[in-house]
Design an enzyme around this catalytic site. Structure first.
Site, PDB file in Angstrom:
ATOM      1  N   LYS A 102       0.829  -1.218   0.000  1.00  0.00           N
ATOM      2  CA  LYS A 102       0.000   0.000   0.000  1.00  0.00           C
ATOM      3  C   LYS A 102       0.857   1.259   0.000  1.00  0.00           C
ATOM      4  O   LYS A 102       0.638   2.178  -0.779  1.00  0.00           O
ATOM      5  CB  LYS A 102      -0.918   0.049   1.242  1.00  0.00           C
ATOM      6  CG  LYS A 102      -1.879  -1.105   1.373  1.00  0.00           C
ATOM      7  CD  LYS A 102      -2.742  -0.976   2.617  1.00  0.00           C
ATOM      8  CE  LYS A 102      -1.968  -0.984   3.919  1.00  0.00           C
ATOM      9  NZ  LYS A 102      -1.247  -2.247   4.186  1.00  0.00           N
ATOM     10  N   ARG A 145      -9.192   1.527   8.789  1.00  0.00           N
ATOM     11  CA  ARG A 145      -8.826   0.138   9.065  1.00  0.00           C
ATOM     12  C   ARG A 145      -9.909  -0.576   9.850  1.00  0.00           C
ATOM     13  O   ARG A 145      -9.741  -1.761  10.167  1.00  0.00           O
ATOM     14  CB  ARG A 145      -7.548   0.133   9.904  1.00  0.00           C
ATOM     15  CG  ARG A 145      -6.290  -0.213   9.134  1.00  0.00           C
ATOM     16  CD  ARG A 145      -5.159  -0.179  10.138  1.00  0.00           C
ATOM     17  NE  ARG A 145      -4.026  -0.949   9.758  1.00  0.00           N
ATOM     18  CZ  ARG A 145      -2.947  -0.446   9.164  1.00  0.00           C
ATOM     19  NH1 ARG A 145      -2.896   0.824   8.823  1.00  0.00           N
ATOM     20  NH2 ARG A 145      -1.921  -1.214   8.915  1.00  0.00           N
ATOM     21  N   ARG A 195      11.520  -6.030   4.800  1.00  0.00           N
ATOM     22  CA  ARG A 195      11.273  -4.583   4.731  1.00  0.00           C
ATOM     23  C   ARG A 195      12.243  -3.850   5.655  1.00  0.00           C
ATOM     24  O   ARG A 195      12.518  -4.264   6.769  1.00  0.00           O
ATOM     25  CB  ARG A 195       9.833  -4.273   5.161  1.00  0.00           C
ATOM     26  CG  ARG A 195       9.605  -2.762   5.305  1.00  0.00           C
ATOM     27  CD  ARG A 195       8.156  -2.378   5.186  1.00  0.00           C
ATOM     28  NE  ARG A 195       7.314  -2.861   6.265  1.00  0.00           N
ATOM     29  CZ  ARG A 195       5.988  -2.637   6.314  1.00  0.00           C
ATOM     30  NH1 ARG A 195       5.371  -1.972   5.355  1.00  0.00           N
ATOM     31  NH2 ARG A 195       5.296  -3.108   7.327  1.00  0.00           N
ATOM     32  N   ARG A 210      11.422  -2.609  11.424  1.00  0.00           N
ATOM     33  CA  ARG A 210      10.437  -2.128  12.403  1.00  0.00           C
ATOM     34  C   ARG A 210      10.151  -3.205  13.438  1.00  0.00           C
ATOM     35  O   ARG A 210      10.057  -4.380  13.096  1.00  0.00           O
ATOM     36  CB  ARG A 210       9.138  -1.747  11.675  1.00  0.00           C
ATOM     37  CG  ARG A 210       9.169  -0.363  11.074  1.00  0.00           C
ATOM     38  CD  ARG A 210       8.060  -0.121  10.089  1.00  0.00           C
ATOM     39  NE  ARG A 210       6.739  -0.615  10.525  1.00  0.00           N
ATOM     40  CZ  ARG A 210       5.635  -0.523   9.763  1.00  0.00           C
ATOM     41  NH1 ARG A 210       5.693   0.032   8.563  1.00  0.00           N
ATOM     42  NH2 ARG A 210       4.497  -0.985  10.208  1.00  0.00           N
ATOM     43  N   ARG A 259      -0.727  -9.081  13.298  1.00  0.00           N
ATOM     44  CA  ARG A 259      -1.260  -8.012  12.437  1.00  0.00           C
ATOM     45  C   ARG A 259      -2.128  -8.590  11.329  1.00  0.00           C
ATOM     46  O   ARG A 259      -3.130  -7.995  10.944  1.00  0.00           O
ATOM     47  CB  ARG A 259      -0.114  -7.191  11.860  1.00  0.00           C
ATOM     48  CG  ARG A 259       0.572  -6.355  12.938  1.00  0.00           C
ATOM     49  CD  ARG A 259       1.905  -5.831  12.492  1.00  0.00           C
ATOM     50  NE  ARG A 259       1.768  -4.869  11.415  1.00  0.00           N
ATOM     51  CZ  ARG A 259       2.759  -4.507  10.615  1.00  0.00           C
ATOM     52  NH1 ARG A 259       3.952  -5.045  10.757  1.00  0.00           N
ATOM     53  NH2 ARG A 259       2.555  -3.620   9.688  1.00  0.00           N
TER      54      ARG A 259
END
Ligand code: ADP
Ligand code: ADP
Ligand code: ZN
Length: 213
Positions: free
Chosen positions: A13, A88, A127, A160, A171
């Site tokens: 996204k 969300r 990531r 992260r 998540r």
């Protein structure tokens, strides 16, 4: 043009929202980036948000909605925006919808970036994020020029805390429980467009621009 990005954590996204923002000259608004900036600056909001983010849980609607409504009221949002990571939950979508309806406006497109769960955990562990400027990299797919350093601002890149595999699984569960129902809602409004998020990011973007142009 007012656009919402939907999709699982790690679906791409943010990557696509940045490209959309550049091409169509509208601001990219990421609630996750706003929270991370607050954590970095040690604000009260950041302290509160961190409690939830570290566990892979959503920050409560009350806090999140206020931040988003303040942001979209800024003058640079007059010609539209691309929302990345908001809404969300169903209540968040309702608040946004009510605010827009009150101004005789509406969301133009909800772009659903579709990536199966199997691909997500792998993508997230690769990531790397710059907490200074919000740039995102991937150790295989989007490596920075110099390992561990942000191309844009020269700050160190980090994995992260919430991208560690155990938190990613939380998540994903939260996504399926609380966010996925929004696909049905925007589909009913006639603004949902789904793109395959598993292909190369340039091809994902081509599918998106074919919709928006
Ligand atoms: P990703 O892009 O990987 O899905 P984000 O940067 O969008 O991650 O979000 C990171 C975390 O910030 C979320 O797991 C959640 O804790 C919090 N967050 C971001 N946006 C929202 C939102 N709209 N509502 C509640 N929590 C949010
Ligand atoms: P989200 O905002 O949905 O959480 P990101 O845009 O941050 O997702 O992308 C998650 C990770 O996957 C990042 O490391 C990013 O560089 C990488 N990525 C994004 N799109 C693709 C793609 N189409 N193919 C492979 N990797 C991708
Ligand atoms: Zn940077």
């Amino acid at each position: 043009m007012k656009i919402i990005m939907l999709g699982a954590p790690g679906a791409g996204k943010g990557t696509q929202a940045k490209m959309i923002a550049e091409k169509y000259q509208i601001p990219h608004i990421s609630t996750g980036d706003i929270f991370r900036a607050n954590i970095k600056n040690g604000t009260e909001l950041g302290k509160e948000a961190k409690k939830y983010m570290d566990q892979g849980l959503l920050v409560p609607d009350e806090l999140t909605v206020k931040i988003l409504l303040d942001r979209v009221a800024q003058p640079d949002c007059e010609n539209g925006y691309v929302l990345d990571g908001f809404p969300r939950t169903i209540p968040q979508a309702q608040v946004l919808d009510d605010a827009l309806t009150g101004m005789g406006d509406a969301i133009d497109y909800a772009i659903n970036v579709d990536v199966p769960d199997e691909n997500i955990v792998k993508r997230m562990s690769g990531r790397r994020a710059c907490l200074s400027c919000g740039a995102t990299y991937h150790i295989e797919h989007v490596p920075p020029k110099q390992e561990g350093i942000c191309d844009v601002c020269g700050q160190p890149l980090v994995l992260r805390d919430d991208d560690k595999p155990e938190t990613v699984l939380n998540r994903l569960k939260v996504y399926h429980d609380q966010t996925q129902p929004l696909i049905e809602i925007y589909s009913a409004k006639g603004v949902l467009r789904t793109v395959d998020g598993t292909v190369d990011m340039k091809d994902v973007f081509a599918a998106i621009t074919a919709i928006l142009d």
